[in-house]
Design an enzyme around this catalytic site. Structure first.
Site, PDB file in Angstrom:
ATOM      1  N   SER A  20      -4.272  -1.013 -11.245  1.00  0.00           N
ATOM      2  CA  SER A  20      -3.752  -2.166 -10.495  1.00  0.00           C
ATOM      3  C   SER A  20      -3.091  -3.193 -11.412  1.00  0.00           C
ATOM      4  CB  SER A  20      -4.885  -2.848  -9.719  1.00  0.00           C
ATOM      5  OG  SER A  20      -4.386  -4.043  -9.128  1.00  0.00           O
ATOM      6  N   THR A  67      -7.252  -2.978  -1.745  1.00  0.00           N
ATOM      7  CA  THR A  67      -6.255  -1.911  -1.771  1.00  0.00           C
ATOM      8  C   THR A  67      -6.905  -0.583  -1.396  1.00  0.00           C
ATOM      9  OG1 THR A  67      -4.446  -0.966  -3.066  1.00  0.00           O
ATOM     10  CG2 THR A  67      -6.428  -1.560  -4.299  1.00  0.00           C
ATOM     11  N   LYS A  71      -8.332  -0.798   2.875  1.00  0.00           N
ATOM     12  CA  LYS A  71      -7.544  -1.772   3.641  1.00  0.00           C
ATOM     13  C   LYS A  71      -7.851  -1.768   5.139  1.00  0.00           C
ATOM     14  CE  LYS A  71      -3.263  -2.659   1.379  1.00  0.00           C
ATOM     15  NZ  LYS A  71      -1.834  -2.340   1.274  1.00  0.00           N
ATOM     16  N   ASP A 108       1.572  -7.979   3.097  1.00  0.00           N
ATOM     17  CA  ASP A 108       2.576  -7.003   2.629  1.00  0.00           C
ATOM     18  C   ASP A 108       3.934  -7.214   3.303  1.00  0.00           C
ATOM     19  OD1 ASP A 108       1.165  -5.608   0.706  1.00  0.00           O
ATOM     20  OD2 ASP A 108       0.426  -4.080   2.096  1.00  0.00           O
ATOM     21  N   GLY A 134       9.673   7.016   5.959  1.00  0.00           N
ATOM     22  CA  GLY A 134       8.221   7.002   5.789  1.00  0.00           C
ATOM     23  C   GLY A 134       7.539   6.280   6.929  1.00  0.00           C
ATOM     24  N   ALA A 135       6.280   6.636   7.173  1.00  0.00           N
ATOM     25  CA  ALA A 135       5.531   6.019   8.282  1.00  0.00           C
ATOM     26  C   ALA A 135       4.060   5.858   7.911  1.00  0.00           C
ATOM     27  CB  ALA A 135       5.682   6.873   9.548  1.00  0.00           C
ATOM     28  N   GLY A 136       3.788   5.603   6.619  1.00  0.00           N
ATOM     29  CA  GLY A 136       2.412   5.388   6.168  1.00  0.00           C
ATOM     30  C   GLY A 136       2.023   3.922   6.296  1.00  0.00           C
ATOM     31  N   LEU A 223      10.299   0.668  -2.017  1.00  0.00           N
ATOM     32  CA  LEU A 223       8.998   0.034  -2.252  1.00  0.00           C
ATOM     33  C   LEU A 223       8.360   0.520  -3.548  1.00  0.00           C
ATOM     34  CD1 LEU A 223       9.297  -1.326   0.404  1.00  0.00           C
ATOM     35  CD2 LEU A 223       7.160  -0.336   1.189  1.00  0.00           C
ATOM     36  N   GLY A 246      11.013  -2.452  -5.840  1.00  0.00           N
ATOM     37  CA  GLY A 246       9.792  -2.795  -5.105  1.00  0.00           C
ATOM     38  C   GLY A 246       8.872  -3.779  -5.808  1.00  0.00           C
TER      39      GLY A 246
HETATM   40  P1  NAP Z   1       0.601   6.244   2.509  1.00  0.00           P
HETATM   41  O1  NAP Z   1       0.022   5.491   3.658  1.00  0.00           O
HETATM   42  O2  NAP Z   1      -0.206   7.300   1.844  1.00  0.00           O
HETATM   43  O3  NAP Z   1       1.987   6.885   3.015  1.00  0.00           O
HETATM   44  C1  NAP Z   1       2.706   7.755   2.175  1.00  0.00           C
HETATM   45  C2  NAP Z   1       4.085   8.015   2.791  1.00  0.00           C
HETATM   46  O4  NAP Z   1       4.829   8.840   1.870  1.00  0.00           O
HETATM   47  C3  NAP Z   1       4.013   8.765   4.108  1.00  0.00           C
HETATM   48  O5  NAP Z   1       5.136   8.399   4.900  1.00  0.00           O
HETATM   49  C4  NAP Z   1       4.149  10.226   3.623  1.00  0.00           C
HETATM   50  O6  NAP Z   1       4.609  11.101   4.611  1.00  0.00           O
HETATM   51  C5  NAP Z   1       5.184  10.052   2.547  1.00  0.00           C
HETATM   52  N1  NAP Z   1       5.175  11.166   1.587  1.00  0.00           N
HETATM   53  C6  NAP Z   1       4.275  11.371   0.590  1.00  0.00           C
HETATM   54  N2  NAP Z   1       4.578  12.506  -0.078  1.00  0.00           N
HETATM   55  C7  NAP Z   1       5.684  13.019   0.534  1.00  0.00           C
HETATM   56  C8  NAP Z   1       6.476  14.175   0.312  1.00  0.00           C
HETATM   57  N3  NAP Z   1       6.204  15.045  -0.691  1.00  0.00           N
HETATM   58  N4  NAP Z   1       7.550  14.392   1.103  1.00  0.00           N
HETATM   59  C9  NAP Z   1       7.851  13.511   2.110  1.00  0.00           C
HETATM   60  N5  NAP Z   1       7.134  12.399   2.369  1.00  0.00           N
HETATM   61  C10 NAP Z   1       6.056  12.163   1.589  1.00  0.00           C
HETATM   62  O7  NAP Z   1       1.030   5.255   1.324  1.00  0.00           O
HETATM   63  P2  NAP Z   1       1.587   3.754   1.456  1.00  0.00           P
HETATM   64  O8  NAP Z   1       0.482   2.807   1.219  1.00  0.00           O
HETATM   65  O9  NAP Z   1       2.396   3.659   2.705  1.00  0.00           O
HETATM   66  O10 NAP Z   1       2.544   3.660   0.149  1.00  0.00           O
HETATM   67  C11 NAP Z   1       3.780   4.331   0.125  1.00  0.00           C
HETATM   68  C12 NAP Z   1       4.577   3.906  -1.119  1.00  0.00           C
HETATM   69  O11 NAP Z   1       4.860   2.513  -1.058  1.00  0.00           O
HETATM   70  C13 NAP Z   1       3.844   4.121  -2.436  1.00  0.00           C
HETATM   71  O12 NAP Z   1       4.795   4.542  -3.392  1.00  0.00           O
HETATM   72  C14 NAP Z   1       3.317   2.755  -2.796  1.00  0.00           C
HETATM   73  O13 NAP Z   1       3.172   2.576  -4.201  1.00  0.00           O
HETATM   74  C15 NAP Z   1       4.441   1.892  -2.260  1.00  0.00           C
HETATM   75  N6  NAP Z   1       4.005   0.521  -1.939  1.00  0.00           N
HETATM   76  C16 NAP Z   1       4.591  -0.497  -2.613  1.00  0.00           C
HETATM   77  C17 NAP Z   1       4.230  -1.794  -2.327  1.00  0.00           C
HETATM   78  C18 NAP Z   1       4.896  -2.909  -3.075  1.00  0.00           C
HETATM   79  O14 NAP Z   1       4.351  -4.023  -3.073  1.00  0.00           O
HETATM   80  N7  NAP Z   1       6.051  -2.686  -3.645  1.00  0.00           N
HETATM   81  C19 NAP Z   1       3.251  -2.057  -1.353  1.00  0.00           C
HETATM   82  C20 NAP Z   1       2.659  -0.985  -0.681  1.00  0.00           C
HETATM   83  C21 NAP Z   1       3.057   0.310  -0.990  1.00  0.00           C
HETATM   84  P3  NAP Z   1       3.531  11.918   5.531  1.00  0.00           P
HETATM   85  O15 NAP Z   1       3.096  10.948   6.592  1.00  0.00           O
HETATM   86  O16 NAP Z   1       4.302  13.070   6.052  1.00  0.00           O
HETATM   87  O17 NAP Z   1       2.405  12.330   4.618  1.00  0.00           O
END
Ligand code: NAP
Length: 279
Positions: A20, A67, A71, A108, A134-136, A223, A246
């Site tokens: 972190s 984190t 969360k 966020d 993306g939709a996480g 991001l 990001g």
């Molecule tokens: P998460 O809930 O685990 O979601 C991951 C996302 O990435 C989902 O949409 C997933 O698709 C997709 N993904 C992962 N591997 C993939 C692949 N091989 N091919 C296609 N899609 C893939 O994670 P999150 O918390 O949303 O974080 C996502 C990213 O945002 C990370 O890189 C994180 O470091 C970044 N982030 C940055 C900030 C910032 O402050 N800049 C804040 C939060 C997050 P599926 O649903 O199909 O698995």
């Protein structure tokens, strides 16, 4: 004997937590504003989270960031929850009241918008469609913030389509779902384009989406912040788009918590960026 109970403590809870960047950032701000406080990383297992977050205020903690993987859990454990945290379904900032009650917020989405506004003052999310890859968890914050900022339409493509469909169900008709293989099509005439997937991160494959339809007037944001310049951002910049990394989102999402806990609104500037980037 005097105690240090009046020295405010804060930290970030996760598992794992060693990676972190938040302790560096808050440490920089504490030093910069001469505040006698501490911000520390706290590795807490899923089974212990409920006990720990109720114990912390008794040890002098005024609040914590939360984190992965806690969360969503902390939202259920909080005594009060902001509307935006409830809408996103997750919290990243907890503030303790004097009686130990837990107030949960999610900053966020605020961080996402503040980053784009800082780097592109002319950006007007209400002026055209947005496209979200993306939709996480991060996408949920981005979509809810874009809706609040007035985006007329938000197109989402995710590898697992059911997660995009869930966002449409929750956030309503302004959200339009595209197949992952058609992600390139949703970029046409989009004014805001955001990668919220983990693709492009160090150690992961690049995000490969056809950019032929990308509007050169689009603001393109990733991001991902490690690396700062992802291949996706480089490709978009080569087509003439304004690109934003990001890291600024990470810095801006931290500012409201710092202000609530330590009483000073910290500045998100080059010094804050450098503090986080220092090897
Ligand atoms: P998460 O809930 O685990 O979601 C991951 C996302 O990435 C989902 O949409 C997933 O698709 C997709 N993904 C992962 N591997 C993939 C692949 N091989 N091919 C296609 N899609 C893939 O994670 P999150 O918390 O949303 O974080 C996502 C990213 O945002 C990370 O890189 C994180 O470091 C970044 N982030 C940055 C900030 C910032 O402050 N800049 C804040 C939060 C997050 P599926 O649903 O199909 O698995």
């Amino acid at each position: 004997m005097t105690t240090h109970a009046h020295i405010p403590l804060a930290g970030v809870i996760g598992a794992p937590i060693a990676h972190s960047k938040s302790p560096r950032l808050h440490g920089h701000w504490l030093a910069r504003y001469g505040i006698a406080g501490y911000y520390i990383p706290l590795e807490v297992a899923q089974n212990d989270i409920a006990e720990v977050i109720h114990l912390l205020p008794r040890m002098g903690f005024v609040g914590v960031n939360v984190t992965i993987p806690h969360k969503e859990t902390v939202l259920r454990l909080a005594d009060s929850v902001t509307d935006r945290a409830a809408l996103i379904g997750a919290a990243n900032t907890l503030t303790y009241a004097k009686d130990g009650k837990i107030h949960a917020d999610n900053t966020d989405g605020y961080g996402f918008i503040a980053n784009l506004r800082q780097h592109v003052p002319s950006w007007r999310p209400a002026d055209g469609p947005a496209a979200v890859l993306g939709a996480g968890g991060a996408a949920r914050a981005v979509v809810s913030a874009l809706l609040e900022a007035g985006a007329p339409e938000i197109r989402i493509a995710n590898r697992t389509r059911a997660r995009s469909e869930a966002l449409r169900t929750e956030f309503g008709a302004r959200v339009i779902v595209y197949d992952w293989v058609q992600a390139g099509n949703m970029l046409e005439d989009a004014l805001t384009v955001v990668n919220t997937t983990a693709l492009g991160m160090t150690g992961k494959p690049d995000l490969r989406v056809p950019l032929d339809g990308l509007n050169p007037r689009a603001v393109v944001n990733d991001l991902v912040y490690a690396p700062l310049q992802t291949q996706f951002l480089k490709n978009a910049a080569a087509l003439g788009c304004i690109t934003v990394d990001g890291l600024g989102m990470l810095l801006h999402q931290a500012a409201p918590g710092f202000e609530r806990w330590f009483g000073t609104r910290p500045e998100v500037d080059d010094a804050a960026r450098a503090a986080v980037l220092d090897p």
